[in-house]
Design a protein around this motif. Structure first.
Motif, PDB file in Angstrom:
ATOM      1  N   ARG A 299       0.832  -1.209   0.000  1.00 55.50           N
ATOM      2  CA  ARG A 299       0.000   0.000   0.000  1.00 55.50           C
ATOM      3  C   ARG A 299       0.867   1.260   0.000  1.00 55.50           C
ATOM      4  O   ARG A 299       0.475   2.296  -0.522  1.00 55.50           O
ATOM      5  CB  ARG A 299      -0.929  -0.018   1.225  1.00 55.50           C
TER       6      ARG A 299
ATOM      7  N   SER B 268      -1.963  11.940   1.190  1.00 52.43           N
ATOM      8  CA  SER B 268      -2.083  11.199  -0.072  1.00 52.43           C
ATOM      9  C   SER B 268      -1.806   9.708   0.123  1.00 52.43           C
ATOM     10  O   SER B 268      -1.975   8.923  -0.811  1.00 52.43           O
ATOM     11  CB  SER B 268      -1.175  11.793  -1.152  1.00 52.43           C
TER      12      SER B 268
ATOM     13  N   LEU C 100      -2.948   8.156   3.237  1.00 52.71           N
ATOM     14  CA  LEU C 100      -3.500   8.144   4.584  1.00 52.71           C
ATOM     15  C   LEU C 100      -3.745   6.742   5.127  1.00 52.71           C
ATOM     16  O   LEU C 100      -3.405   6.443   6.282  1.00 52.71           O
ATOM     17  CB  LEU C 100      -4.800   8.965   4.602  1.00 52.71           C
ATOM     18  N   LEU C 101      -4.303   5.857   4.302  1.00 53.32           N
ATOM     19  CA  LEU C 101      -4.561   4.500   4.799  1.00 53.32           C
ATOM     20  C   LEU C 101      -3.247   3.801   5.151  1.00 53.32           C
ATOM     21  O   LEU C 101      -3.170   3.060   6.125  1.00 53.32           O
ATOM     22  CB  LEU C 101      -5.318   3.686   3.750  1.00 53.32           C
TER      23      LEU C 101
ATOM     24  N   LYS D  48      -2.014   5.279   8.447  1.00 55.11           N
ATOM     25  CA  LYS D  48      -2.827   4.781   9.557  1.00 55.11           C
ATOM     26  C   LYS D  48      -2.397   3.360   9.937  1.00 55.11           C
ATOM     27  O   LYS D  48      -2.377   3.003  11.106  1.00 55.11           O
ATOM     28  CB  LYS D  48      -4.307   4.829   9.206  1.00 55.11           C
TER      29      LYS D  48
END
Lengths: 288, 121
Positions: free
Chosen positions: B18, B103, B105-106, B109
């Protein structure tokens, strides 16, 4: 797994909405009391698929879910490319009433989550006579902005991914992974600027704090269900609404901001007694 | 508190995937204790504890130790489950050039949830 169709039926409804022609996607299942469901900001009606597929609900309720204009499979109105989408309280109320009238619903139960949970408070204030009962999920009188929403719509940041990132923490940590990621997928598919446009209502225009005391749950039964892990629409906010309106509030364990999609089974356990109470109240009213 | 951060992030192939376009350094402040985390193609290359004289980083997340401890507890209580929950409570401040953060963010997190007790080492 043998192939099967769900009982849910999806159709496109053509109607004039807010004075302009629209093509709205509407799903429904079940028979009985109409239950009109409103999805959250930046998402769409797929959030309610757990309810549409639960015979305990559809045996007595006609569950109806529409994608708001700009959302899901409902297109924005012609000419959208020359305007900025911004949801207002006035338009949102009108939209719900006009969709309900177009579907010829007879005093439906209306249930909304988040922005939907806020707008149902506006409906309870302005149009209680039009509804059999009102259910607010994750309802709060207002939410002050706590991040810069301009990040949600700019060409150098993927709008869908940042929207999902913003809301990911609102799903309860106890939610099943499948429910969590399906909820986030809906956000990832949102059109450019749509989540931001909905937040204009949620964080600015839709503040109903000054009118809460004028809502009377005796005029239309008002039920509030809020997940304990929701830090956007907080449990404190919901309890304030209940205290000032006479609504019946329940804080739901192990649920967050998206109860119907993050953990449908757990949520339906909380919803069924409310639907039963509405139905029994209805029976009493018919007998009187 | 950040002892296992690199091993947990780098051991999570989906999280690294990711973040494969992330190449930056950011700062985590626990009370006044600064740490600079260097990320290269989604993998944590280094976690360097301060103090620093001329720290070079894109963005910083600053919160009291107690807030981080709550966030990283095995079963965080309502209101402490996510960095934005802390931001809303004004316990966490995110400052600097937020573009790499927002840009991805996931991904971030996921990185910031990795120190949670009970997460795979």
């Amino acid at each position: 797994m043998s192939p099967r169709f769900e009982p849910t039926v999806g159709r496109y409804l053509h109607l004039d909405l807010l004075g302009r022609p629209h093509r709205l996607y509407v799903e429904e299942a079940g028979t009985g009391i109409p239950l009109l469901c409103l999805h959250t900001a930046g998402s769409d009606g797929r959030q309610y698929r757990g309810l549409l597929n639960d015979p305990r609900i559809t045996a007595n309720y006609r569950v109806i879910v529409f994608d708001m204009p700009w959302h899901g499979k409902s297109s924005p109105p012609a000419g959208w490319e020359n305007e900025e989408y911004k949801l207002t309280s006035r338009d949102y109320v009108r939209m719900i009433l006009e969709v309900s009238a177009a579907l010829e619903l007879d005093k439906p139960v209306v249930m909304g989550c988040s922005i939907g949970g806020r707008i149902v408070l506006h409906l309870a204030h302005e149009h209680p006579e039009k509804f059999r009962a009102i259910i607010g999920l994750e309802s709060s009188p207002k939410v002050d902005p706590y991040y810069d929403v301009s990040w949600l719509h700019r060409p150098d940041v993927h709008g869908g991914e940042v929207s999902a990132g913003i809301v990911s923490g609102l799903v309860a940590p106890t939610a099943p992974e499948e429910g969590r990621w399906e909820t986030l997928w809906h956000y990832m598919q949102s059109g450019p600027g749509v989540f931001k446009g909905d937040l204009h209502f949620y964080m600015i225009d839709g503040d109903i704090s000054d009118r809460l005391d004028h809502i009377d749950a005796r005029r239309c039964p008002l039920y509030l269900l809020t997940g304990e892990y929701d830090y956007s629409c907080t449990t404190e906010g919901t309890l304030e609404v209940a205290r000032r309106t006479g609504a019946q509030a329940t804080i739901m364990r192990d649920l967050g901001h998206f109860p119907m999609s993050e953990n449908p089974e757990k949520f339906i356990g909380y919803l069924l007694p409310v639907l039963e109470r509405i139905r029994s109240g209805n029976k009493k009213a018919s007998a009187a | 508190m950040l002892t296992h951060l690199a091993a947990r992030v780098n051991g999570d192939a989906n999280l690294v995937r990711r973040g494969k376009f992330v190449n930056t350094s950011f700062l985590i402040a626990i009370d006044n204790a600064d740490h600079i985390v260097r990320i290269e193609h989604g993998r944590i290359a280094s976690v360097t504890p301060g103090p620093f004289i001329t720290p070079n980083y894109s963005f910083a997340l600053r919160a009291p130790r107690e807030a981080w401890e709550n966030l990283w507890s095995e079963k965080p209580i309502p209101g402490f489950t996510d960095i934005f929950a802390l931001v809303k409570k004004k316990l966490l401040r995110i400052e600097g050039d937020l573009h790499p953060f927002m840009s991805n963010l996931l991904y971030f997190k996921g990185v910031l949830a990795a120190p949670r007790s009970g997460a795979a080492t």
